[in-house]
Enzyme design. Sequence first.
Site, PDB file in Angstrom:
ATOM      1  N   HIS A  42       0.829  -1.227   0.000  1.00 44.54           N
ATOM      2  CA  HIS A  42       0.000   0.000   0.000  1.00 44.54           C
ATOM      3  C   HIS A  42       0.857   1.268   0.000  1.00 44.54           C
ATOM      4  O   HIS A  42       0.383   2.348  -0.325  1.00 44.54           O
ATOM      5  CB  HIS A  42      -1.026  -0.011   1.137  1.00 44.54           C
ATOM      6  CG  HIS A  42      -0.500   0.334   2.486  1.00 44.54           C
ATOM      7  ND1 HIS A  42      -0.368  -0.596   3.496  1.00 44.54           N
ATOM      8  CD2 HIS A  42      -0.115   1.505   3.021  1.00 44.54           C
ATOM      9  CE1 HIS A  42       0.092   0.000   4.584  1.00 44.54           C
ATOM     10  NE2 HIS A  42       0.266   1.270   4.326  1.00 44.54           N
ATOM     11  N   ASP A  91      -0.644  -7.673   1.554  1.00 40.07           N
ATOM     12  CA  ASP A  91      -0.032  -6.339   1.560  1.00 40.07           C
ATOM     13  C   ASP A  91       1.481  -6.458   1.703  1.00 40.07           C
ATOM     14  O   ASP A  91       2.042  -6.295   2.788  1.00 40.07           O
ATOM     15  CB  ASP A  91      -0.627  -5.515   2.718  1.00 40.07           C
ATOM     16  CG  ASP A  91      -0.254  -4.039   2.631  1.00 40.07           C
ATOM     17  OD1 ASP A  91      -0.423  -3.328   3.640  1.00 40.07           O
ATOM     18  OD2 ASP A  91       0.208  -3.610   1.548  1.00 40.07           O
ATOM     19  N   GLY A 179       2.974   6.043   8.920  1.00 41.35           N
ATOM     20  CA  GLY A 179       4.396   6.313   8.696  1.00 41.35           C
ATOM     21  C   GLY A 179       5.259   5.141   9.110  1.00 41.35           C
ATOM     22  O   GLY A 179       6.426   5.056   8.733  1.00 41.35           O
ATOM     23  N   SER A 181       4.189   2.069   8.373  1.00 42.59           N
ATOM     24  CA  SER A 181       3.873   1.008   7.392  1.00 42.59           C
ATOM     25  C   SER A 181       5.118   0.501   6.692  1.00 42.59           C
ATOM     26  O   SER A 181       5.991   1.273   6.298  1.00 42.59           O
ATOM     27  CB  SER A 181       2.923   1.566   6.335  1.00 42.59           C
ATOM     28  OG  SER A 181       1.639   1.717   6.866  1.00 42.59           O
TER      29      SER A 181
END
Lengths: 238, 374
Positions: A42, A91, A179, A181
């Site tokens: 993502h 993801d 932030g 991720s």
Amino acid sequence: ILGGRVSRRGAWPWQCSLQSGQSGHVCGCVLIARRWVLTVAHCFEGRESADLWKVVLGLSNLDHPGVHSQSRGVRSIIVHPRYNRAVVDYDISVVQLDSETPFVRPVCLPQLGQLPSPDSYCYITGWGHMGNRMPFKLQEGEVRIISLSQCQSYFDMKTITPRMLCAGYDAGTVDSCMGDSGGPLVCEDDGGHWTLFGLTSWGSVCFSKVLGPGVYSNVTHFTPWIQQQIYVHTYLSD
Amino acid sequence: CISTSCQCVSSSSCDSRNNNSCTRCEPISLELCMNLPYNLTSFPNFLGHQSQRESSVSWESSLFPALVQTGCYQYLMFYACTLLVPKCDPVSLQRVPPCRSLCRHAKEKCESVLGIVGLQWPEDSDCGQFPEDGGNSTCLLPEEGVDECSPSHFKCRSGRCVLSTKRCDGHLDCDDHSDEDDCGCSERALWECPGSKVCIKASMICDGFPDCPLLVDEANCSVCSDNELSCNNHQCVHRTLWCDGKKHCSDSSDEWNCVSLSDQSGSVLTVFRTAAEYQVCADEWNHELSRLTCSQLGLGVPSSVSMVTDQPGAPGRRRWLHVHPEWNLRNGSALQDVILVCCLSYYGVSPTVVSPSDCGRRAAVGVHPHRKKR
């Protein structure tokens, strides 16, 4: 990282910062081999082109990179073909750097079927939101692994799939946030080696009163796919 | 480009070759807002997003659909879409904003719900910026029949909207529980995995990713002739092309798992070439080849390599390969790409890796975090 603390310089050598243009730090990432890092899919939404990105390693303070930091361009971005934005499933992305460096300390990938046991404690790190501000220095937090069934009870709006891993606390006291991720969830084995079991993926709104754990991409599920991508892009020239 | 004629000095959305108006209408592609009474939009929108792509990954595009589930305001989804993908008038090429009353109703009824979870109403959507309805500038109000749910929602029998991921997820989400009715696979135009209740999309059948519990969605997916093998994505490739160091399957699966350390002792180097198993011969083997092999297998640096004799009486039965004399001229190739058939010594190769790939170790300094004294 909410409820964490500043990490000691060099404490998490595999942590990297995925940066794009003027935005600077956008996501975390994790070094797994001399010229390969992992992050989440993502992070590339709307910015899929490799030349928009760079990876910075050996960082502690975003604002003062210091002599140990190393910046690398991105050669290729391989997003999992099953990445599903609506459910935030699959993801994960494998990122090939444009060159390697001898000074690296990659983290270990988990063996097939190797999972952290529920209620064991692991670490998350990142430069994401701390609840009241964005930090400059790399933060670390200790989180507890939560079973998928218990995790689903926190998120009735989303589906927790086998590609996900949950960690944190009921009260969300220590959690990853915007932030973080793509950054690592790592656990230490008896031999002092650290293994990457999760990549920060999603969770409740970490600076609201909505509580609950964080949700991470379950790296164990993807180890064969990761190794396949590295092998194909290293040895099978087009 | 806000005004009709723009000075294209630096704005990226302007056509730098002339000063003509750069504002243009574009078809709505944001799935969330595909059921509006208009289908053209233009950017930037009223939330500061520069494109539909940016809108689709924005915080607001997750916030509003979740908020719609609370039923706080009947036309909340419509209002959200007038902000995310504002209507574009095809004649004037101008954006048509929502009316101030629509903004006010949405904010009055739903802002408090956000407050419960400690969130603020999106600050970009200050109602004062929008025209009063009935004034001389056109603005948008929900017409009769406008849909309260978006295409990303499931509409309960009661009219409530719940996120489509909650349809048949085993949890009662609609106030009338209708989200858990008619959950058979066929009722939802899905395919039922034989021997289980799992429903999958038809597009997931034979796509190379197992989804059904017994992997039945990936069985019997290809009919390859005798001299062909099936790729992971079920294409057929001639067996002579298998593990030759070049990709012939579009997913490159003909080159996966070609090299292994397989034997009772678990370490005799074997190559799966043209769909048959070969043992690698020790002729002209060297440390660099051991390093290439271990790197390709994702192992650490080999510490030694030993030559193993073949089982007595076996040489004739085994197939042997040995390394191409100029293998090192093909840098970046896989091992299976640099070997030839034949062997003189009938000795196999057995690299030994004592140091597993050097990973997961931190700098030695500092107190161990687990054992910090309180």
